[in-house]
Scaffold this motif. Sequence first.
Motif, PDB file in Angstrom:
ATOM      1  N   SER A 175       3.152  -4.068   5.032  1.00 17.57           N
ATOM      2  CA  SER A 175       1.830  -3.480   4.803  1.00 17.57           C
ATOM      3  C   SER A 175       0.941  -4.423   3.998  1.00 17.57           C
ATOM      4  CB  SER A 175       1.969  -2.139   4.083  1.00 17.57           C
ATOM      5  OG  SER A 175       2.705  -1.213   4.860  1.00 17.57           O
ATOM      6  N   PHE A 176       1.490  -5.044   2.968  1.00 17.09           N
ATOM      7  CA  PHE A 176       0.701  -5.973   2.163  1.00 17.09           C
ATOM      8  C   PHE A 176       0.374  -7.253   2.940  1.00 17.09           C
ATOM      9  CE2 PHE A 176       2.225  -3.671  -1.746  1.00 17.09           C
ATOM     10  CZ  PHE A 176       0.961  -3.334  -2.211  1.00 17.09           C
ATOM     11  N   ILE A 177       1.262  -7.696   3.813  1.00 15.22           N
ATOM     12  CA  ILE A 177       0.965  -8.874   4.647  1.00 15.22           C
ATOM     13  C   ILE A 177      -0.240  -8.585   5.540  1.00 15.22           C
ATOM     14  CG2 ILE A 177       1.807 -10.325   6.533  1.00 15.22           C
ATOM     15  CD1 ILE A 177       4.651  -9.918   5.278  1.00 15.22           C
ATOM     16  N   LEU A 178      -0.261  -7.415   6.175  1.00  9.47           N
ATOM     17  CA  LEU A 178      -1.392  -7.051   7.037  1.00  9.47           C
ATOM     18  C   LEU A 178      -2.684  -6.963   6.225  1.00  9.47           C
ATOM     19  CD1 LEU A 178       0.286  -4.329   9.306  1.00  9.47           C
ATOM     20  CD2 LEU A 178      -0.009  -6.774   9.761  1.00  9.47           C
ATOM     21  N   TYR A 179      -2.576  -6.421   5.023  1.00  2.94           N
ATOM     22  CA  TYR A 179      -3.746  -6.341   4.144  1.00  2.94           C
ATOM     23  C   TYR A 179      -4.251  -7.736   3.787  1.00  2.94           C
ATOM     24  CZ  TYR A 179      -6.294  -5.782  -0.263  1.00  2.94           C
ATOM     25  OH  TYR A 179      -7.228  -5.852  -1.266  1.00  2.94           O
ATOM     26  N   ALA A 180      -3.334  -8.641   3.431  1.00  5.47           N
ATOM     27  CA  ALA A 180      -3.735 -10.006   3.071  1.00  5.47           C
ATOM     28  C   ALA A 180      -4.394 -10.707   4.249  1.00  5.47           C
ATOM     29  CB  ALA A 180      -2.517 -10.795   2.595  1.00  5.47           C
ATOM     30  N   ASN A 219     -10.846   3.165  13.975  1.00  2.00           N
ATOM     31  CA  ASN A 219     -10.775   3.760  12.633  1.00  2.00           C
ATOM     32  C   ASN A 219     -11.186   2.687  11.624  1.00  2.00           C
ATOM     33  OD1 ASN A 219     -10.117   4.870  10.159  1.00  2.00           O
ATOM     34  ND2 ASN A 219      -8.126   5.649  10.803  1.00  2.00           N
ATOM     35  N   PRO A 220     -12.313   2.869  10.926  1.00  2.00           N
ATOM     36  CA  PRO A 220     -12.796   1.801  10.035  1.00  2.00           C
ATOM     37  C   PRO A 220     -12.070   1.735   8.687  1.00  2.00           C
ATOM     38  CG  PRO A 220     -14.274   3.666   9.930  1.00  2.00           C
ATOM     39  CD  PRO A 220     -13.226   4.016  10.960  1.00  2.00           C
ATOM     40  N   ASP A 221     -11.194   2.705   8.431  1.00  2.00           N
ATOM     41  CA  ASP A 221     -10.588   2.784   7.102  1.00  2.00           C
ATOM     42  C   ASP A 221      -9.159   3.322   7.225  1.00  2.00           C
ATOM     43  OD1 ASP A 221     -10.617   2.532   4.316  1.00  2.00           O
ATOM     44  OD2 ASP A 221     -11.179   4.626   4.045  1.00  2.00           O
ATOM     45  N   LEU A 222      -8.315   2.534   7.860  1.00  2.00           N
ATOM     46  CA  LEU A 222      -6.945   2.956   8.168  1.00  2.00           C
ATOM     47  C   LEU A 222      -5.990   2.576   7.035  1.00  2.00           C
ATOM     48  CD1 LEU A 222      -4.625   3.887  10.094  1.00  2.00           C
ATOM     49  CD2 LEU A 222      -4.630   1.551  11.006  1.00  2.00           C
ATOM     50  N   ASP A 223      -5.254   3.554   6.516  1.00  2.00           N
ATOM     51  CA  ASP A 223      -4.155   3.276   5.589  1.00  2.00           C
ATOM     52  C   ASP A 223      -2.917   3.004   6.443  1.00  2.00           C
ATOM     53  OD1 ASP A 223      -2.250   3.109   3.636  1.00  2.00           O
ATOM     54  OD2 ASP A 223      -2.468   5.161   2.902  1.00  2.00           O
ATOM     55  N   VAL A 224      -2.461   1.754   6.445  1.00  2.00           N
ATOM     56  CA  VAL A 224      -1.355   1.373   7.330  1.00  2.00           C
ATOM     57  C   VAL A 224       0.011   1.794   6.788  1.00  2.00           C
ATOM     58  CG1 VAL A 224      -2.617  -0.591   8.280  1.00  2.00           C
ATOM     59  CG2 VAL A 224      -1.094  -0.943   6.316  1.00  2.00           C
ATOM     60  N   THR A 225       0.061   2.149   5.523  1.00  2.00           N
ATOM     61  CA  THR A 225       1.357   2.404   4.887  1.00  2.00           C
ATOM     62  C   THR A 225       2.200   3.454   5.600  1.00  2.00           C
ATOM     63  OG1 THR A 225       0.324   1.869   2.755  1.00  2.00           O
ATOM     64  CG2 THR A 225       2.496   2.875   2.690  1.00  2.00           C
ATOM     65  N   MET A 240       9.152   2.711  -7.748  1.00  2.00           N
ATOM     66  CA  MET A 240      10.399   2.082  -7.323  1.00  2.00           C
ATOM     67  C   MET A 240      10.089   0.809  -6.544  1.00  2.00           C
ATOM     68  SD  MET A 240      12.778   5.324  -6.389  1.00  2.00           S
ATOM     69  CE  MET A 240      14.261   4.344  -6.249  1.00  2.00           C
ATOM     70  N   VAL A 241       8.958   0.838  -5.825  1.00  2.00           N
ATOM     71  CA  VAL A 241       8.397  -0.370  -5.227  1.00  2.00           C
ATOM     72  C   VAL A 241       6.940  -0.454  -5.666  1.00  2.00           C
ATOM     73  CG1 VAL A 241       9.936  -0.348  -3.221  1.00  2.00           C
ATOM     74  CG2 VAL A 241       7.746   0.854  -3.094  1.00  2.00           C
ATOM     75  N   LEU A 242       6.295  -1.576  -5.364  1.00  2.00           N
ATOM     76  CA  LEU A 242       4.873  -1.717  -5.673  1.00  2.00           C
ATOM     77  C   LEU A 242       4.071  -0.816  -4.741  1.00  2.00           C
ATOM     78  CD1 LEU A 242       2.860  -3.333  -7.435  1.00  2.00           C
ATOM     79  CD2 LEU A 242       2.704  -4.963  -5.548  1.00  2.00           C
ATOM     80  N   VAL A 243       3.206  -0.009  -5.317  1.00  2.00           N
ATOM     81  CA  VAL A 243       2.454   0.988  -4.546  1.00  2.00           C
ATOM     82  C   VAL A 243       0.966   0.754  -4.720  1.00  2.00           C
ATOM     83  CG1 VAL A 243       1.927   3.454  -4.354  1.00  2.00           C
ATOM     84  CG2 VAL A 243       4.286   2.710  -4.703  1.00  2.00           C
ATOM     85  N   ALA A 244       0.226   0.904  -3.631  1.00  2.00           N
ATOM     86  CA  ALA A 244      -1.233   0.928  -3.715  1.00  2.00           C
ATOM     87  C   ALA A 244      -1.656   2.389  -3.833  1.00  2.00           C
ATOM     88  CB  ALA A 244      -1.849   0.284  -2.481  1.00  2.00           C
ATOM     89  N   LYS A 245      -2.113   2.764  -5.014  1.00  2.00           N
ATOM     90  CA  LYS A 245      -2.426   4.174  -5.287  1.00  2.00           C
ATOM     91  C   LYS A 245      -3.498   4.703  -4.338  1.00  2.00           C
ATOM     92  CE  LYS A 245      -4.168   5.187  -9.364  1.00  2.00           C
ATOM     93  NZ  LYS A 245      -4.242   5.413 -10.826  1.00  2.00           N
ATOM     94  N   ASN A 246      -4.401   3.831  -3.911  1.00  2.00           N
ATOM     95  CA  ASN A 246      -5.480   4.235  -3.011  1.00  2.00           C
ATOM     96  C   ASN A 246      -5.220   3.798  -1.568  1.00  2.00           C
ATOM     97  OD1 ASN A 246      -5.712   1.580  -3.793  1.00  2.00           O
ATOM     98  ND2 ASN A 246      -7.949   1.555  -3.764  1.00  2.00           N
ATOM     99  N   GLY A 247      -3.952   3.498  -1.247  1.00  2.00           N
ATOM    100  CA  GLY A 247      -3.607   3.131   0.120  1.00  2.00           C
ATOM    101  C   GLY A 247      -3.819   1.648   0.405  1.00  2.00           C
ATOM    102  N   ILE A 248      -3.143   1.163   1.434  1.00  2.00           N
ATOM    103  CA  ILE A 248      -3.322  -0.227   1.889  1.00  2.00           C
ATOM    104  C   ILE A 248      -4.169  -0.144   3.157  1.00  2.00           C
ATOM    105  CG2 ILE A 248      -2.155  -2.319   2.682  1.00  2.00           C
ATOM    106  CD1 ILE A 248       0.257  -1.483   1.017  1.00  2.00           C
ATOM    107  N   ARG A 249      -5.467  -0.414   3.004  1.00  2.00           N
ATOM    108  CA  ARG A 249      -6.444  -0.054   4.031  1.00  2.00           C
ATOM    109  C   ARG A 249      -7.021  -1.277   4.743  1.00  2.00           C
ATOM    110  NH1 ARG A 249      -7.459   5.206   3.636  1.00  2.00           N
ATOM    111  NH2 ARG A 249      -6.747   6.263   1.739  1.00  2.00           N
ATOM    112  N   LEU A 250      -7.273  -1.082   6.035  1.00  2.00           N
ATOM    113  CA  LEU A 250      -7.889  -2.114   6.862  1.00  2.00           C
ATOM    114  C   LEU A 250      -8.388  -1.463   8.143  1.00  2.00           C
ATOM    115  CD1 LEU A 250      -5.449  -2.483   9.127  1.00  2.00           C
ATOM    116  CD2 LEU A 250      -4.479  -3.943   7.376  1.00  2.00           C
TER     117      LEU A 250
END
Length: 478
Positions: free
Chosen positions: A300-305, A161-167, A461-471
């Motif tokens: 999720s953000f760690i995986l994105y970074a 999957n080239p565009d996976l939202d891990v959230t 309530m938490v920090l959100v990626a409106k367009n998903g956290i993708r990798l």
Amino acid sequence: MFSSLVFATILFLIWLIYLIFRNHSYMSYIPMPNSNIIFGHIFYFLNTTDLLQKITNMTVENGGIVRIYIPPIKPTVIITNPNIIREITRSEKMLDKANYYKYFSEWIEEGLLTTKLQQWKPNRKMITPWINKQTILMNFMKIFESKCDILIENFEQQLGNPDLDVTPIVKIFSMDVTCECLMGVNDFDDDFKRNYFNSIFNIGRTSLNRMVSPFKRFDIFFELTRESRSFEKELKNLESVFEELITRRRKNAEKSETDGHCTFLDFMLQMKDTHSIKYIREEVTTMLFAGHDTISTAISFILYALSRHPEIQENVYDEQIDIIGNENVTYAEIQQMKYLDMVINETMRMYPPVPLIGRKVEEDVVIAGKYLLPKNHSVGILIYGCHHNPNYFPEPEKFIPERFQNEILPGTYLPFSLGPRNCIGKKFAWLEIKVCISKLIRRFRFLRPEPDYKIDLVPQMVLVAKNGIRLSLQKRVE
């Protein structure tokens, strides 16, 4: 009739002029960035794109303290100055949560996150020894491991999957961990969990909308909206989650009299003779939310970074290979992962799971020796702004884990807050995150998605990626 209308119009204009004058002159000794004379800063909040960065820039340009005005109520003070933050978080006069937490308290009610100071102190004292006991944390290791194995299986289904939202996938993992570790329940199906996540998301969005709306912040107007009816429906859904937790925990306990440890839910239910079921529900609901949403956000953000910094990712992998003796990581090995610690810290600097916290002033107090904060006034600590202040973190938009080799100035980095009302579950969260990343990094490479994209951050309530956290994922050769 005409004269009455004219008179009413004049009275309204007088009231409006008074309101404008009062709100713009209130605490005039604190800087107020450029605003509309009538609408204040409300237009900043109508468009959430880069909202956090805009407010960060405001505070940096004004010495780390500004007034933000959303009519018709008086301005709120937003702070990123580390000296003032240390004063506020340590002060006995500012331990209560800000007035705007009331929009969340309709859901969490009087749990540790939102409860007033008088009740918070004994509750915190009672719960802290349980959640931070080392033997209990070590018992959780097997649960972290087993749930990570399921997470790995779910990720393996996304290979290619080239565009996976891990959230969504990570949320289910963290919910599973929280339910089994803290509640002793491990048999919720994924649809049940997604229904819970949707309710949390909708409640968070509604609460934020109320905070920045001139009208919806008042109950009398909010209750007239369709959003209010939807909000009540979501609250009832979350109440049913609590009831289901108790039902399933009791069934599990009946099946196995020795199921390993006394869970947080067990611990709370033991108090039913001295505490109301309402109090138990409030604390369990708070722990369930805090135990999965903030942690899943961090992971999720760690995986994105890591996906955006392959060299750093390989450094994390190399450290794991050097330390880990076999497939399952031990508690002792977790303590040796110093480079992973830096990566987690840097990720939570750039993407703090909770971007803003608030305090209420219990009595008039002077901060920084010159700013008078009046009694009952709310103060916001913009954690995102603290972490992105170039005065303390040069080139703040660059991912540089080595920043955390050096001592960090207190008050500039606070992903778990500071002072007595800091995050009670920090040790639990840190352990879960490290086990999860350790397992995943030894199985997968995390790559940039195709096509590449820019993450769109919004505060809820938490920090959100409106367009998903993708990798995208690539399996490592064993």
